[in-house]
Design a protein around this motif. Structure first.
Motif, short mmCIF file in Angstrom:
data_model
loop_
_atom_site.label_atom_id
_atom_site.label_comp_id
_atom_site.label_asym_id
_atom_site.label_seq_id
_atom_site.Cartn_x
_atom_site.Cartn_y
_atom_site.Cartn_z
N ALA A 1 45.49 27.60 -32.00
CA ALA A 1 46.04 26.92 -30.84
C ALA A 1 47.06 27.81 -30.14
O ALA A 1 47.81 28.55 -30.77
N GLY A 2 47.07 27.73 -28.81
CA GLY A 2 48.02 28.51 -28.03
C GLY A 2 47.34 29.49 -27.10
O GLY A 2 46.13 29.40 -26.86
N LYS A 3 48.12 30.44 -26.59
CA LYS A 3 47.61 31.42 -25.64
C LYS A 3 47.18 32.69 -26.36
O LYS A 3 47.82 33.12 -27.32
N HIS A 4 46.08 33.26 -25.88
CA HIS A 4 45.54 34.49 -26.47
C HIS A 4 45.01 35.37 -25.34
O HIS A 4 44.51 34.87 -24.34
N LYS A 5 45.09 36.68 -25.56
CA LYS A 5 44.46 37.61 -24.63
C LYS A 5 43.13 38.02 -25.25
O LYS A 5 43.09 38.63 -26.32
N VAL A 6 42.03 37.67 -24.56
CA VAL A 6 40.70 37.97 -25.10
C VAL A 6 40.08 39.11 -24.30
O VAL A 6 40.28 39.23 -23.09
N LYS A 7 39.35 39.95 -24.98
CA LYS A 7 38.60 41.01 -24.32
C LYS A 7 37.37 41.32 -25.14
O LYS A 7 37.19 40.79 -26.25
#
Length: 547
Positions: free
Chosen positions: A258-264
């Motif tokens: 849960a929460g914010k993530h930087k995906v690539k």
């Protein structure tokens, strides 16, 4: 070459050489070519090589460096152009026409973005699974129409769920020449029935919006672009793991806390493909819109145009990842296109999904939600902003600023054909509409009006078509008699005379229904709109996929 050789010492060199020439003459020599000291050696009276030659050598080297650099830049530009794959803009039957320019001569720009599930390469098989589906025709699982306003001050994006049942027109595959007959089926199959140009024609017929260009991207392309950008921030309210369950097979593999993530990279692709963990295809579109808004904000926060390495990385990834319609198939044209999109502030970008309802024929499919979808298409056709963050403008009446030409013949001498085009993908045609409207015209003095009952056509909007400029006034007189706005009078090579096409927006009554002009930001509540500047968006996870 020393620094001083670049700072105006050439006159001193010339003076020394002239002095040597004069001394050579006084000694009976022949100037620089005489027999004085240094004669034939290329040196001056002090035994030094003239600086002029050093300057010439420096200029030659500098010229070579400039030419080499320019040549390398040209070769790299050509390399990027070579990366771009191109295709035919439209490969299907469509009668959509460009929007008329506004008072400043500007026209909107519409681009169809298609995400393909193609597994035609090892990379796509590895990312998308489905090894047994490698040779299957690709499906257009993600489809978004990007609308850039005529004044380039706002932008709208509309997604259509992949399982939306629509009318796909007759299409011809530009690569194989195979002709596909019209079909009423889900929209993601259009890509396999004539390529992106068939999907474009399907959208045009559904919406009545002329689409200028298309772009497609596959699994591997999404990964390359996400890596080049450096990651995009997303958010989930609960832990998510989109995986196979006993009650539902498949899943993207996305696993986040849960929460914010930087995906690539692959994780970005998983985010864009996730559907079951959000609970529906509508919510998958919302997650995709959140990703796109975040990506736009990320790119704007980066100075990519002053960072050569980043810029080259994005250019390389972009040109390798996209296939585009042929009229924008160069680096320069794609760059110009990006610059137009770049001017729109994030708070003037609106992401939406086509309003839809469950398909009565198949509960696993959806169909456009009549009135709400029609309203959205009208806003696109009339270039009405999806947001209300721009300057307030006075509402334009339908016939304002429309020129009126004089009829070429009297009403009782004009032949008029009326066609029934009230059929839609969700509604059967209204029987007798062509007869009813032709009868109304006869009562208004157009005594030669007749109904064409040869086929039940499909048009979202009522039109009056005419074949040549000399009949424009005749077509306008027919439109006036029926109350049809002048903006719906269109020149067309598909008709031989003035033709009234009774569309799905006019299913009852003898006079065209007056519609209020849409206002900026007046979107249907079912459009699930997200503003581009909204950073608070976070996805809820469907309970079975929490961990």
């Amino acid at each position: 070459m020393t620094q001083s050789s670049l700072r105006g010492e050439e006159p001193a060199v010339e003076d020394t050489t002239a002095l040597a020439a004069r001394k050579g003459s006084a000694a009976g020599g022949h100037g620089p070519r005489g027999g004085g000291k240094g004669s034939g050696t290329g040196r001056d009276v002090a035994g030094r090589r003239p600086r002029r030659r050093a300057l010439r050598w420096s200029a030659t080297v500098l010229s070579l460096v400039i030419l080499t650099t320019a040549g390398a830049g040209y070769l790299y530009y050509q390399h990027l152009n070579g990366n771009i794959r191109k295709g035919q803009r439209s490969s299907g039957d469509s009668k959509a026409e460009r929007t008329r320019p506004n008072s400043a001569g500007q026209t909107p720009l519409n681009i169809l973005l298609i995400g393909s599930d193609s597994r035609s390469s090892d990379a796509n098989v590895a990312l998308g699974g489905g090894r047994n589906n490698r040779d299957n025709p690709p499906l257009g699982d993600v489809q978004m129409l990007i609308h850039l306003s005529a004044d380039r001050e706002s932008a709208a994006v509309v997604s259509i769920p992949r399982d939306t049942r629509v009318d796909i027109p007759k299409c011809t595959d530009p690569d194989t020449g195979k002709v596909y007959p019209p079909a009423n089926t889900i929209i993601n199959e259009s890509l396999a029935r004539g390529g992106p140009g068939c999907t474009l024609a399907t959208w045009e017929n559904l919406t009545g919006v002329y689409i200028d260009h298309w772009m497609t991207i596959d699994f591997a392309g999404v990964v390359h672009m996400a890596d080049a950008i450096g990651g995009v921030e997303v958010c989930v309210n609960q832990n998510v793991w989109d995986r196979s369950l006993a009650t539902q097979r498949g899943g993207s593999g996305l696993k986040l806390t849960a929460g914010k993530h930087k995906v690539k990279g692959k994780q970005a692709l998983q985010w864009l493909r996730t559907r079951h963990a959000w609970g529906s295809d509508l919510l998958r579109a919302r997650a995709q819109h959140m990703y796109m808004n975040s990506m736009i904000r990320t790119l704007r926060s980066q100075n990519v145009f002053t960072d050569t390495g980043r810029l080259m990385g994005l250019a390389e990834a972009g040109t390798k990842s996209l296939k585009v319609s042929e009229e924008i198939g160069t680096v320069k044209k794609l760059y110009d296109l990006a610059m137009q999109l770049k001017t729109v502030p994030t708070d003037r970008i609106t992401m939406t999904t086509m309003p839809w309802v469950e398909d009565f024929q198949n509960r696993n499919h959806v169909v456009p939600d009549g009135a709400d979808a029609t309203k959205m298409w009208k806003m696109l056709r009339e270039d009405v902003p999806f947001d209300d963050n721009g300057p307030t403008r006075e509402a334009k009446t339908p016939d304002e600023d429309e020129a009126t030409a004089a009829p070429s013949v009297a009403a009782d001498r004009l032949g008029v054909v009326v066609q029934n085009a009230t059929r839609t993908s969700t509604q059967a045609p209204v029987n007798g509409r062509a007869d009813a409207i032709s009868q109304e015209l006869r009562q208004k003095g157009f005594t030669r009006a007749s109904a064409d009952t040869s086929a039940a056509l499909s048009e979202p909007e009522t039109l009056v078509r005419y074949p040549s400029a000399d009949m424009e006034g005749d077509a306008q007189s027919v439109a006036k008699a029926l109350g049809i706005p002048m903006s719906s009078v269109k020149r067309s090579t598909d008709v031989s005379g003035v033709t009234v096409v009774v569309g799905a927006d006019w299913r009852t009554g003898a006079t065209y229904p007056k519609e209020s002009t849409p206002k900026a930001g007046d979107l249907p509540s079912t459009s699930d709109a997200i503003n581009g500047s909204d950073e608070s968006q976070c996805m809820d996870v469907y309970a079975p996929y929490r961990w």
